[in-house]
Design a protein around this motif. Structure first.
Motif, mmCIF file in Angstrom:
data_model
loop_
_atom_site.group_PDB
_atom_site.id
_atom_site.type_symbol
_atom_site.label_atom_id
_atom_site.label_comp_id
_atom_site.label_asym_id
_atom_site.label_seq_id
_atom_site.Cartn_x
_atom_site.Cartn_y
_atom_site.Cartn_z
ATOM 1 N N GLU A 56 0.830 -1.215 0.000
ATOM 2 C CA GLU A 56 0.000 0.000 0.000
ATOM 3 C C GLU A 56 0.862 1.261 0.000
ATOM 4 O OE1 GLU A 56 -3.237 2.600 0.173
ATOM 5 O OE2 GLU A 56 -3.225 0.464 -0.294
ATOM 6 N N HIS A 57 1.822 1.316 0.901
ATOM 7 C CA HIS A 57 2.645 2.525 0.986
ATOM 8 C C HIS A 57 3.562 2.634 -0.234
ATOM 9 C CE1 HIS A 57 4.344 5.993 2.948
ATOM 10 N NE2 HIS A 57 5.552 5.522 2.718
ATOM 11 N N GLY A 58 4.042 1.506 -0.730
ATOM 12 C CA GLY A 58 4.843 1.526 -1.949
ATOM 13 C C GLY A 58 4.070 2.114 -3.112
ATOM 14 N N HIS A 59 2.805 1.738 -3.222
ATOM 15 C CA HIS A 59 1.937 2.285 -4.259
ATOM 16 C C HIS A 59 1.786 3.796 -4.092
ATOM 17 C CE1 HIS A 59 -1.385 2.543 -7.080
ATOM 18 N NE2 HIS A 59 -2.149 3.073 -6.147
ATOM 19 N N ARG A 60 1.652 4.241 -2.858
ATOM 20 C CA ARG A 60 1.533 5.675 -2.592
ATOM 21 C C ARG A 60 2.803 6.422 -2.993
ATOM 22 N NH1 ARG A 60 -1.388 6.560 3.264
ATOM 23 N NH2 ARG A 60 -3.284 5.393 2.824
ATOM 24 N N LEU A 61 3.968 5.830 -2.703
ATOM 25 C CA LEU A 61 5.227 6.485 -3.063
ATOM 26 C C LEU A 61 5.377 6.602 -4.572
ATOM 27 C CD1 LEU A 61 7.693 4.819 -0.514
ATOM 28 C CD2 LEU A 61 6.778 7.151 -0.465
ATOM 29 N N ILE A 62 5.019 5.543 -5.280
ATOM 30 C CA ILE A 62 5.092 5.576 -6.740
ATOM 31 C C ILE A 62 4.092 6.602 -7.285
ATOM 32 C CG2 ILE A 62 4.791 4.225 -8.848
ATOM 33 C CD1 ILE A 62 5.661 1.765 -7.129
ATOM 34 N N ALA A 63 2.905 6.658 -6.700
ATOM 35 C CA ALA A 63 1.891 7.623 -7.141
ATOM 36 C C ALA A 63 2.376 9.054 -6.913
ATOM 37 C CB ALA A 63 0.576 7.375 -6.412
#
Length: 108
Positions: A56-63
């Motif tokens: 989840e947080h990885g997705h946020r960082l990429i976003a």
């Protein structure tokens, strides 16, 4: 058309594709809403990356990276591009990325 603008637009497109893959990983690992707050994660900019928080947080960082790249692309287009419809398309792309980010944040 400037080669630099073209290359930067390709970079943004590739980063966006990587973001889609990261979002698919969030879904396939059933990690959606693993982090209860937004824009922070457990009140931190970088929480402990364990379990579904990694996805989840990885997705946020990429976003966030895609968002920053899209801002840069919209500005770059305003400076280097002559065609007015391409400049408007840059702003439209930025509006789409901001809207998607807000929808994601509201979901949390």
């Amino acid at each position: 058309m400037s080669k630099g603008v073209h290359r930067f637009a390709l970079l943004v497109a590739c980063a966006t594709f990587f973001l889609i893959i990261a979002g698919a990983n969030v879904t396939s690992h059933d990690a959606g809403l693993a982090v209860p707050d937004w824009p922070l994660s457990f009140g931190k900019f970088f929480p402990q990356m364990v379990g579904n928080v990694f996805w989840e947080h990885g997705h946020r960082l990429i976003a966030a990276t895609v968002g920053l790249l899209t801002i840069a692309l919209a500005i770059y287009l305003q400076i280097r591009e002559r065609r007015s419809w391409v400049k408007r398309l840059g702003w439209l792309a930025l509006a789409g990325v901001v809207a998607q980010g807000l929808l994601g944040g509201l979901t949390v």
